[in-house]
Design an enzyme around this catalytic site. Sequence first.
Site, PDB file in Angstrom:
ATOM      1  N   SER A 208       0.814  -1.216   0.000  1.00 34.80           N
ATOM      2  CA  SER A 208       0.000   0.000   0.000  1.00 34.80           C
ATOM      3  C   SER A 208       0.852   1.272   0.000  1.00 34.80           C
ATOM      4  O   SER A 208       1.707   1.420  -0.851  1.00 34.80           O
ATOM      5  CB  SER A 208      -0.961  -0.067   1.186  1.00 34.80           C
ATOM      6  OG  SER A 208      -2.067   0.721   0.915  1.00 34.80           O
ATOM      7  N   HIS A 344      -7.701  -5.582  -0.078  1.00 38.37           N
ATOM      8  CA  HIS A 344      -6.455  -4.834   0.035  1.00 38.37           C
ATOM      9  C   HIS A 344      -5.682  -5.346   1.260  1.00 38.37           C
ATOM     10  O   HIS A 344      -6.109  -5.135   2.390  1.00 38.37           O
ATOM     11  CB  HIS A 344      -6.853  -3.365   0.232  1.00 38.37           C
ATOM     12  CG  HIS A 344      -5.716  -2.414   0.323  1.00 38.37           C
ATOM     13  ND1 HIS A 344      -4.958  -2.060  -0.762  1.00 38.37           N
ATOM     14  CD2 HIS A 344      -5.221  -1.711   1.370  1.00 38.37           C
ATOM     15  CE1 HIS A 344      -4.049  -1.182  -0.381  1.00 38.37           C
ATOM     16  NE2 HIS A 344      -4.176  -0.962   0.903  1.00 38.37           N
TER      17      HIS A 344
HETATM   18  C1  GTR Z   1      -5.463   4.517   1.749  1.00 40.40           C
HETATM   19  C2  GTR Z   1      -4.836   5.361   0.663  1.00 40.40           C
HETATM   20  C3  GTR Z   1      -4.065   4.514  -0.293  1.00 40.40           C
HETATM   21  C4  GTR Z   1      -3.200   3.475   0.399  1.00 40.40           C
HETATM   22  C5  GTR Z   1      -3.781   2.949   1.688  1.00 40.40           C
HETATM   23  C6  GTR Z   1      -2.795   2.277   2.647  1.00 40.40           C
HETATM   24  O1  GTR Z   1      -6.212   5.242   2.632  1.00 40.40           O
HETATM   25  O2  GTR Z   1      -5.894   6.031   0.005  1.00 40.40           O
HETATM   26  O3  GTR Z   1      -3.308   5.342  -1.152  1.00 40.40           O
HETATM   27  O4  GTR Z   1      -1.926   3.952   0.606  1.00 40.40           O
HETATM   28  O5  GTR Z   1      -4.392   3.921   2.447  1.00 40.40           O
HETATM   29  O6  GTR Z   1      -1.639   2.656   2.753  1.00 40.40           O
HETATM   30  O7  GTR Z   1      -3.242   1.363   3.331  1.00 40.40           O
END
Ligand code: GTR
Length: 362
Positions: A208, A344
């Site tokens: 991420s 995710h």
């Molecule tokens: C979210 C963000 C993403 C990603 C994610 C993370 O809120 O929008 O760009 O980086 O966090 O790091 O888990």
Amino acid sequence: MKPWLLLFTTSLMSAETVSDPAKWSPEARVKTLEVFQQEVYGIDPSAKFKSEWKLDRESEIMDGKVQRREYVLTLGGTLRARALAYLPAGKKNAPAFLGLNFRGNHTLEEDGWITKTNDQERGKAASRWPVKMITDAGFALVTVHCADFDPDKDDGFKNGVHALFPQERDGTSWGTIAGWAWGLGRVRDQLQTVSEIDAEKVVVIGHSRLGKTALWAGASNEKFAMAISNNSGCGGAALSKRKHGETVARINKVFPHWFAGNFRKYDDKEETLPVDQHQLIACIAPRPVYVASASLDDWADPEGEFLALKLAAPAFGETLGEMPKAGGSVGTKKIRYHIREGQHDINAWDWERYLKAAKELL
Ligand code: GTR
């Protein structure tokens, strides 16, 4: 041709950058990185600083099969980062994975041995770091809490690496992602002193926001032997010009500290960006790169992540086939892609594939 694809071929004709990954050259790579520094991540400081690396604690785990250590890295005499390392016991020159963690080294394991640096629950991130699987495969693992290099907050760039190099800020000054990536580079440098690790075989990995960081670290620092981007999305592997999922305007608004101020020029104007993320991936060539998505992670734009790798493929002298279905992988040589079924995250399913690729490619 899709409109965003047309944008690559029209706005990126400048011969000096890796606008056409097929024309990759070391000079084009350097020019491309300059544009990414100026317009996206910000410029690293060039001032000299002192770096010290001390073994602080050591213990044997997994029936003596793994040496677990904590090292303290001190930069400029003041900034301290604590690295947690797992080394396959009795092995010299093991290849290694190096990555930042989100919430503290003690979130890797429930074991009370690891220094606890905040209120986060011990072992909370264990599923993201399958230590046994990694060390059983003959790899070392080194991790540092990202906040040791810069807290993940919009707090005026007063602490972490920013306090180490005070400067008048402008649109090109580095943001937190560049600061994190720089910190990873300093740890990698010190791994040269750890005889159990082969510092020429360090894979930089991240999930991420830390996947964005791993890509920038891998692209900008040739000492990393390979880079792995797990669900990195906007500002990572995903093409900004597709404007799918998280957009440039949205990321700059919610995380104003991550990028250089100049990146805001492209809020709702992605088509005017002089570079896009496939060119960043191309800057990792000729070293291997692995990009991974998750099927339910629309926010990170899995298709945009895949297409960026596909567009970058010629820089590696390769072509990538079609995007695989959820649960599938593609890529046989230096560039690899998979899309895990699910949310995710990063888990053992991802790691199994990263370990296999690193074994083949390092
Ligand atoms: C979210 C963000 C993403 C990603 C994610 C993370 O809120 O929008 O760009 O980086 O966090 O790091 O888990």
